[in-house]
Scaffold this motif. Structure first.
Motif, PDB file in Angstrom:
ATOM      1  N   TYR A 176       0.797  -1.324   0.024  1.00 22.89           N
ATOM      2  CA  TYR A 176       0.039  -0.104   0.015  1.00 22.89           C
ATOM      3  C   TYR A 176       0.762   1.236  -0.019  1.00 22.89           C
ATOM      4  CZ  TYR A 176      -3.705  -3.334   0.957  1.00 22.89           C
ATOM      5  OH  TYR A 176      -4.641  -4.403   0.987  1.00 22.89           O
ATOM      6  N   GLY A 177       2.087   1.212  -0.187  1.00 21.36           N
ATOM      7  CA  GLY A 177       2.970   2.469  -0.293  1.00 21.36           C
ATOM      8  C   GLY A 177       2.539   3.225  -1.444  1.00 21.36           C
ATOM      9  N   LEU A 178       2.097   2.915  -2.466  1.00 20.62           N
ATOM     10  CA  LEU A 178       1.710   3.667  -3.659  1.00 20.62           C
ATOM     11  C   LEU A 178       0.249   4.218  -3.418  1.00 20.62           C
ATOM     12  CD1 LEU A 178       2.706   1.870  -6.875  1.00 20.62           C
ATOM     13  CD2 LEU A 178       4.078   3.826  -5.730  1.00 20.62           C
ATOM     14  N   ASP A 179      -0.462   3.872  -2.250  1.00 19.24           N
ATOM     15  CA  ASP A 179      -1.644   4.391  -1.954  1.00 19.24           C
ATOM     16  C   ASP A 179      -1.439   5.376  -0.625  1.00 19.24           C
ATOM     17  OD1 ASP A 179      -3.357   2.785  -3.614  1.00 19.24           O
ATOM     18  OD2 ASP A 179      -3.159   1.304  -2.324  1.00 19.24           O
ATOM     19  N   GLY A 180      -0.132   5.943  -0.329  1.00 21.08           N
ATOM     20  CA  GLY A 180       0.125   6.593   0.639  1.00 21.08           C
ATOM     21  C   GLY A 180       0.180   6.075   1.947  1.00 21.08           C
ATOM     22  N   ILE A 181       0.249   4.655   2.359  1.00 20.37           N
ATOM     23  CA  ILE A 181       0.406   4.185   3.474  1.00 20.37           C
ATOM     24  C   ILE A 181       1.907   3.872   3.795  1.00 20.37           C
ATOM     25  CG2 ILE A 181      -0.325   2.187   4.952  1.00 20.37           C
ATOM     26  CD1 ILE A 181      -2.562   4.062   4.310  1.00 20.37           C
ATOM     27  N   ARG A 182       2.293   4.357   5.132  1.00 14.48           N
ATOM     28  CA  ARG A 182       3.574   3.783   5.612  1.00 14.48           C
ATOM     29  C   ARG A 182       3.057   2.925   6.630  1.00 14.48           C
ATOM     30  NH1 ARG A 182       6.062   6.867   8.515  1.00 14.48           N
ATOM     31  NH2 ARG A 182       4.621   8.454   9.035  1.00 14.48           N
ATOM     32  N   ALA A 183       4.038   1.938   6.936  1.00 15.84           N
ATOM     33  CA  ALA A 183       4.006   0.774   8.045  1.00 15.84           C
ATOM     34  C   ALA A 183       5.216   0.591   8.443  1.00 15.84           C
ATOM     35  CB  ALA A 183       3.142  -0.433   7.377  1.00 15.84           C
ATOM     36  N   ASN A 184       5.435   0.640   9.780  1.00 13.56           N
ATOM     37  CA  ASN A 184       6.651   0.176  10.659  1.00 13.56           C
ATOM     38  C   ASN A 184       6.324  -0.558  11.754  1.00 13.56           C
ATOM     39  OD1 ASN A 184       8.817   1.913   8.918  1.00 13.56           O
ATOM     40  ND2 ASN A 184       7.245   3.545   9.266  1.00 13.56           N
ATOM     41  N   CYS A 185       7.291  -1.357  12.246  1.00 15.13           N
ATOM     42  CA  CYS A 185       7.023  -2.267  13.323  1.00 15.13           C
ATOM     43  C   CYS A 185       8.123  -1.773  14.297  1.00 15.13           C
ATOM     44  CB  CYS A 185       7.113  -3.553  12.768  1.00 15.13           C
ATOM     45  SG  CYS A 185       6.888  -4.819  14.267  1.00 15.13           S
ATOM     46  N   VAL A 186       7.738  -1.722  15.510  1.00 12.35           N
ATOM     47  CA  VAL A 186       8.604  -1.445  16.757  1.00 12.35           C
ATOM     48  C   VAL A 186       8.621  -2.869  17.454  1.00 12.35           C
ATOM     49  CG1 VAL A 186       8.812  -0.241  18.754  1.00 12.35           C
ATOM     50  CG2 VAL A 186       8.122   0.925  16.832  1.00 12.35           C
ATOM     51  N   CYS A 187      10.014  -3.302  17.690  1.00  8.87           N
ATOM     52  CA  CYS A 187      10.132  -4.444  18.758  1.00  8.87           C
ATOM     53  C   CYS A 187      10.877  -4.229  20.052  1.00  8.87           C
ATOM     54  CB  CYS A 187      11.179  -5.203  17.726  1.00  8.87           C
ATOM     55  SG  CYS A 187      10.378  -6.085  16.280  1.00  8.87           S
ATOM     56  N   PRO A 188       9.994  -3.842  21.006  1.00  9.23           N
ATOM     57  CA  PRO A 188      10.438  -3.689  22.210  1.00  9.23           C
ATOM     58  C   PRO A 188      11.063  -5.023  22.970  1.00  9.23           C
ATOM     59  CG  PRO A 188       7.994  -3.085  22.166  1.00  9.23           C
ATOM     60  CD  PRO A 188       8.399  -4.109  21.216  1.00  9.23           C
ATOM     61  N   GLY A 189      12.229  -4.646  23.724  1.00  5.24           N
ATOM     62  CA  GLY A 189      12.743  -5.678  24.438  1.00  5.24           C
ATOM     63  C   GLY A 189      11.785  -5.678  26.074  1.00  5.24           C
ATOM     64  N   ALA A 190      12.725  -5.949  27.123  1.00  8.37           N
ATOM     65  CA  ALA A 190      12.203  -5.964  28.489  1.00  8.37           C
ATOM     66  C   ALA A 190      11.872  -4.466  28.887  1.00  8.37           C
ATOM     67  CB  ALA A 190      12.918  -6.637  29.323  1.00  8.37           C
ATOM     68  N   PHE A 191      10.490  -4.097  29.241  1.00  7.22           N
ATOM     69  CA  PHE A 191      10.258  -2.734  29.533  1.00  7.22           C
ATOM     70  C   PHE A 191       9.603  -2.835  30.965  1.00  7.22           C
ATOM     71  CE2 PHE A 191      11.242  -1.503  25.496  1.00  7.22           C
ATOM     72  CZ  PHE A 191      11.242  -0.057  25.550  1.00  7.22           C
ATOM     73  N   ASP A 192       9.912  -1.777  31.581  1.00  7.09           N
ATOM     74  CA  ASP A 192       9.418  -1.742  33.141  1.00  7.09           C
ATOM     75  C   ASP A 192       7.850  -1.419  33.127  1.00  7.09           C
ATOM     76  OD1 ASP A 192       9.217  -1.510  35.773  1.00  7.09           O
ATOM     77  OD2 ASP A 192      10.259   0.258  35.833  1.00  7.09           O
ATOM     78  N   THR A 193       7.011  -2.515  32.590  1.00  3.08           N
ATOM     79  CA  THR A 193       5.729  -2.451  32.795  1.00  3.08           C
ATOM     80  C   THR A 193       5.000  -2.870  34.023  1.00  3.08           C
ATOM     81  OG1 THR A 193       5.331  -4.568  32.011  1.00  3.08           O
ATOM     82  CG2 THR A 193       5.583  -2.908  30.143  1.00  3.08           C
ATOM     83  N   VAL A 194       3.775  -2.768  34.183  1.00  7.62           N
ATOM     84  CA  VAL A 194       3.180  -3.324  35.458  1.00  7.62           C
ATOM     85  C   VAL A 194       3.719  -4.838  35.828  1.00  7.62           C
ATOM     86  CG1 VAL A 194       1.110  -3.638  36.779  1.00  7.62           C
ATOM     87  CG2 VAL A 194       1.123  -1.634  35.518  1.00  7.62           C
TER      88      VAL A 194
END
Length: 266
Positions: A176-194
């Motif tokens: 869908y790049g030619l339709d104006g859609i960008r898509a990116n993925c974030v890969c978190p490691g260990a985070f100080d969540t609850v």
């Protein structure tokens, strides 16, 4: 930095706390409109009200369970009707406790991960992308995990589905790049969540060690994650990255898979 998001609408799944809420704060500080989605009505209404009061922006809360067919489609239709066309979509949901080794987990566990982790992303993108395409484009940011590229024996279903999220994201970017859609993925490691904070406290109590040592034990011995920076990440650190990827400042960035893991595996 002006992110170019003022008066544009962003939908955030998992917006009641953690990385999703932190990304919402960054966007709100630059004047964006926010539609926050969570499984909990009380939590999401409180988060939306806090953003509106603190930043003077339009922020509304919606309830949906991404693991249940039909709920995401219905809530995105409601958002579009009441708030307008989105410019960006962020999905941070998809955490499930039904994991283990390939011997430990049964078909129901795999199905639960499939629905919660992968199909939650699929449904959100499938319902939102056509709206953005019709209005000239927009950004999709997905959330995979460090474990998608560094296999963990105790996370067979979760890590497999997060790897699928990576492939899904790249496919969306290419298709869908030619339709104006960008898509990116974030890969978190260990985070100080609850959840992580709770595990650290448990180790402190059970082993009678300092919080610093309990953190080391959890990161290195339990999670098997030799983090170069020696600490779990903060939700705000991931939220800032996610907000940037959603913004107009990232206009030439698509198909990227970005680790934010404190230097765990390079």
């Amino acid at each position: 930095m002006d992110l170019g998001v003022r008066d544009r609408l962003y939908i955030i799944f998992g917006g009641s706390r953690g990385m999703g809420l932190e990304a919402a704060k960054v966007l709100a500080a630059d004047g964006a409109k926010l539609a926050l989605v969570s499984r909990s009505r009380a939590d999401i209404d409180a988060a939306a009200a806090g953003l509106a009061e603190t930043y003077g922006v339009t922020a509304s809360g919606y309830v949906a369970d991404g693991g249940k067919p039909g709920e995401i489609e219905a809530v995105i239709g409601e958002i579009a009707e009441t708030m307008g066309t989105p410019r960006g979509l962020l999905v941070t949901t998809g955490l499930t406790g039904r994991n283990g080794t390939i011997e430990d987990v049964d078909d129901d566990d795999w199905e639960a991960n499939f629905q919660d982790v992968l199909m939650g992303h699929v449904r959100a993108i499938r319902a939102t992308a056509p709206l953005m395409i019709k209005s000239g484009g927009g950004a999709v940011v997905t959330t995979a995990a460090y474990s998608a590229r560094a296999a963990k024996s105790f996370l067979f279903p979760y890590a497999s589905m997060k790897a699928a999220v990576i492939n899904l994201t790249k496919n969306v970017a290419k298709t869908y790049g030619l339709d104006g859609i960008r898509a990116n993925c974030v890969c978190p490691g260990a985070f100080d969540t609850v959840r992580v904070a709770g595990r650290i406290s448990e180790i402190e109590t059970s082993q009678g060690v300092s919080r610093e040592e309990a953190t080391r034990i959890l990161m290195y011995d339990v999670f098997k994650m030799p983090v170069a920076l020696g600490r779990p990440g903060q939700a705000s650190e991931a939220g800032e990255l996610m907000a940037f990827l959603l913004s107009e400042r990232a206009a030439y960035l698509t198909g990227a898979i970005i680790n934010i893991d404190g230097g765990t595996d390079f």
